[in-house]
Design an enzyme around this catalytic site. Structure first.
Site, PDB file in Angstrom:
ATOM      1  N   SER A 198       0.919  -1.300   0.099  1.00  0.00           N
ATOM      2  CA  SER A 198      -0.027  -0.108   0.067  1.00  0.00           C
ATOM      3  C   SER A 198       0.952   1.378  -0.011  1.00  0.00           C
ATOM      4  O   SER A 198       1.581   1.554  -0.930  1.00  0.00           O
ATOM      5  CB  SER A 198      -1.046  -0.139   1.194  1.00  0.00           C
ATOM      6  OG  SER A 198      -2.081   0.953   1.042  1.00  0.00           O
ATOM      7  N   HIS A 244      -2.363  -1.474  -4.229  1.00  0.00           N
ATOM      8  CA  HIS A 244      -3.940  -1.330  -4.281  1.00  0.00           C
ATOM      9  C   HIS A 244      -4.436   0.126  -4.395  1.00  0.00           C
ATOM     10  O   HIS A 244      -3.763   1.044  -4.031  1.00  0.00           O
ATOM     11  CB  HIS A 244      -4.605  -2.264  -3.408  1.00  0.00           C
ATOM     12  CG  HIS A 244      -4.263  -1.929  -1.838  1.00  0.00           C
ATOM     13  ND1 HIS A 244      -4.762  -2.557  -0.758  1.00  0.00           N
ATOM     14  CD2 HIS A 244      -3.844  -0.736  -1.615  1.00  0.00           C
ATOM     15  CE1 HIS A 244      -4.576  -1.988   0.463  1.00  0.00           C
ATOM     16  NE2 HIS A 244      -3.884  -0.933   0.204  1.00  0.00           N
TER      17      HIS A 244
END
Length: 195
Positions: A98, A123
């Site tokens: 992330s 993501h």
């Protein structure tokens, strides 16, 4: 709270002890080994600014083993990495997920690395809000704008087409170190320390 090892150095004035992270900071090494939040971002930003003031022409190494975290805290680190004069080399140990992966891509091109068994995951931003319908709409627009900004930066930093980044970040997209190199998140998979 985790125990932080101490190291002892002999100097011409006698012995001096440091916690391990302070000793590594003397070597221009910063660790991001936790969730990216306001507290960790403040520490990393302060260390980047300090090292720039010590020597604006010498590279800084940022080791990343992070599950990710706050976008705004991560952007504070990202903007500081770009603001300071020294090149910041990024090295993934363990996992950069992330916002951790985003910061890994933010290293100086040619100086972004991962160890062979590191894992990288990108993501879309996560969010959750409650409240009145209008407040939910405002927060939804904000997170969609953040997603657009993050995807544009990832595309620019990796050389991937924006459409591919948008598709890949739609869900959790895991990569081994070599796959992250092929994607452009890192420049090299390393097995020994770069000097």
């Amino acid at each position: 709270m985790a125990l932080v090892p101490m190291v002892v150095e002999q100097t011409n004035r006698g012995e001096r002890s440091y916690d391990i992270y302070s000793r590594l900071l003397k070597e221009r090494i910063i660790f991001l080994s936790d969730e990216v939040n306001d507290a960790t971002a403040s520490l990393v930003v302060a260390q980047l600014l300090f090292l720039e003031s010590e020597d604006p022409d010498k590279d800084i190494q940022l080791y990343i083993n992070s599950p990710g975290g706050s976008i705004t805290a991560g952007m504070a680190i990202y903007d500081t990495m770009n603001y300071i004069k020294p090149d910041v080399s990024t090295i993934c140990i363990g996992m950069a997920a992330s916002m951790g992966a985003f910061l890994l891509t933010a290293g100086q091109k040619g100086k972004r690395f991962a160890l062979p068994n590191a894992e990288i995951m990108i993501h879309q931003p996560l969010g959750g809000t409650r409240g009145q319908a209008e407040d939910i709409r405002i927060h939804t627009e904000r997170i969609l704008k953040m997603r657009e900004t993050l995807n544009k930066i990832i595309a620019e930093r990796t050389g991937q087409p924006l459409e591919k980044v948008q598709k890949d970040t739609d869900r959790d997209f895991f990569m081994e170190a070599e796959e992250a190199r092929a994607y452009g998140i890192i420049d090299e998979v390393i097995t020994t320390a770069k000097k």
